[in-house]
Design a protein around this motif. Structure first.
Motif, short mmCIF file in Angstrom:
data_model
loop_
_atom_site.label_atom_id
_atom_site.label_comp_id
_atom_site.label_asym_id
_atom_site.label_seq_id
_atom_site.Cartn_x
_atom_site.Cartn_y
_atom_site.Cartn_z
N ASN A 1 6.74 -19.35 -7.64
CA ASN A 1 6.48 -18.50 -6.47
C ASN A 1 6.86 -19.12 -5.12
N TYR B 1 9.45 -17.44 -2.83
CA TYR B 1 9.01 -16.14 -2.31
C TYR B 1 8.02 -16.33 -1.16
N LEU C 1 12.28 -6.79 -5.63
CA LEU C 1 11.01 -6.18 -6.03
C LEU C 1 9.89 -7.22 -6.08
N GLU C 2 10.21 -8.40 -6.57
CA GLU C 2 9.20 -9.47 -6.62
C GLU C 2 8.79 -9.89 -5.21
N ILE D 1 8.81 -7.96 -2.46
CA ILE D 1 7.96 -6.89 -1.90
C ILE D 1 6.58 -6.90 -2.56
N PHE D 2 6.55 -7.07 -3.87
CA PHE D 2 5.28 -7.10 -4.60
C PHE D 2 4.39 -8.24 -4.10
N THR D 3 4.98 -9.42 -3.93
CA THR D 3 4.23 -10.58 -3.44
C THR D 3 3.72 -10.35 -2.03
N ARG E 1 3.11 -7.43 -0.55
CA ARG E 1 2.06 -6.39 -0.57
C ARG E 1 0.73 -6.95 -1.06
N ARG E 2 0.80 -7.87 -2.00
CA ARG E 2 -0.43 -8.36 -2.63
C ARG E 2 -1.14 -9.44 -1.81
#
Length: 223
Positions: free
Chosen positions: A151, A154, A190-191, A193-195, A197-198
């Protein structure tokens, strides 16, 4: 004879480590324990004694408790890595695993987003509570979640985007620089954006999408 064997093993291991790699008592003790099937505490005691003796002889240099660095002989005499170099390695890698990354204005300058050269290097790291040695020009930052091999790229990228509005940016096309950096780091959109958002405030999501769209537009143009 065994005692001599322990010391020779430690010295050999240390001397064959790359120049800028941090020499940690804990790491050396683990290697010694594994090589000689010793209890860890016994191996740590033996390692402490040997590394101290090597430091007393000028073969290595003690940076702080449990941390040493190499000494290199040059035509100008003996030299050692800077404290910043040594601590950067300690703060970003542990047992060949990522635990931190460069961040802040230091990284932005490195990427060409700004010509401003900060006095201190910023490192976001899992061990952000560690006490730094005197003369170390590093600022520590707590990560939003535990940094790992999978991670860190990111988290680093999202941190840059988060800091961008309040940074001294003088690059003509900062979004293009970030688009290229995302491509170099092989970040999955996508990963990313997902990271974001979370774990991050919502305000960072739109700028990230804009950067990703910039990359898609460039691909269409060049195609």
């Amino acid at each position: 004879m065994e005692q001599i064997g322990y010391g020779e093993h430690i010295a050999y291991t240390v001397k064959n480590m790359p120049y800028e790699v941090v020499i940690k008592t804990e790491d050396m003790a683990e290697r010694l324990a594994e090589a000689f099937a010793l209890p860890y505490e016994q191996a740590k005691t033996l390692t402490n004694v040997k590394l101290k003796r090597m430091a007393d002889k000028g073969e290595i240099v003690r940076v702080q408790k449990g941390i040493y660095c190499q000494v290199k002989q040059t035509v100008f005499g003996k030299v050692t890595p800077s404290i910043d170099q040594v601590m950067k390695k300690t703060l970003t890698e542990q047992n060949d695993t990522k635990i931190g990354y460069e961040s802040g204005a230091f990284l932005m300058n490195k990427l060409g987003l700004t010509t401003l050269i900060p006095r201190d290097m910023e490192i976001t790291t899992n061990i952000y509570r560690i006490k730094l040695p005197e003369g170390c020009n590093i600022k520590l930052k707590k990560p939003v979640l535990t940094v790992t091999d999978s991670n860190w790229k990111y988290l680093q990228f999202i941190d840059i985007v988060m800091d961008l509005p309040n940074a001294h940016i003088n690059a003509e096309r900062p979004e293009l620089i970030l688009t290229r950096y995302a491509e170099i780091q092989q970040l999955d959109g996508l990963e990313l954006i997902f990271t974001a958002r979370r774990y991050y405030p919502k305000k960072v999501i739109l700028p990230i999408i804009d950067i990703l769209m910039e990359g898609n537009n460039n691909e269409l143009t060049s195609g």
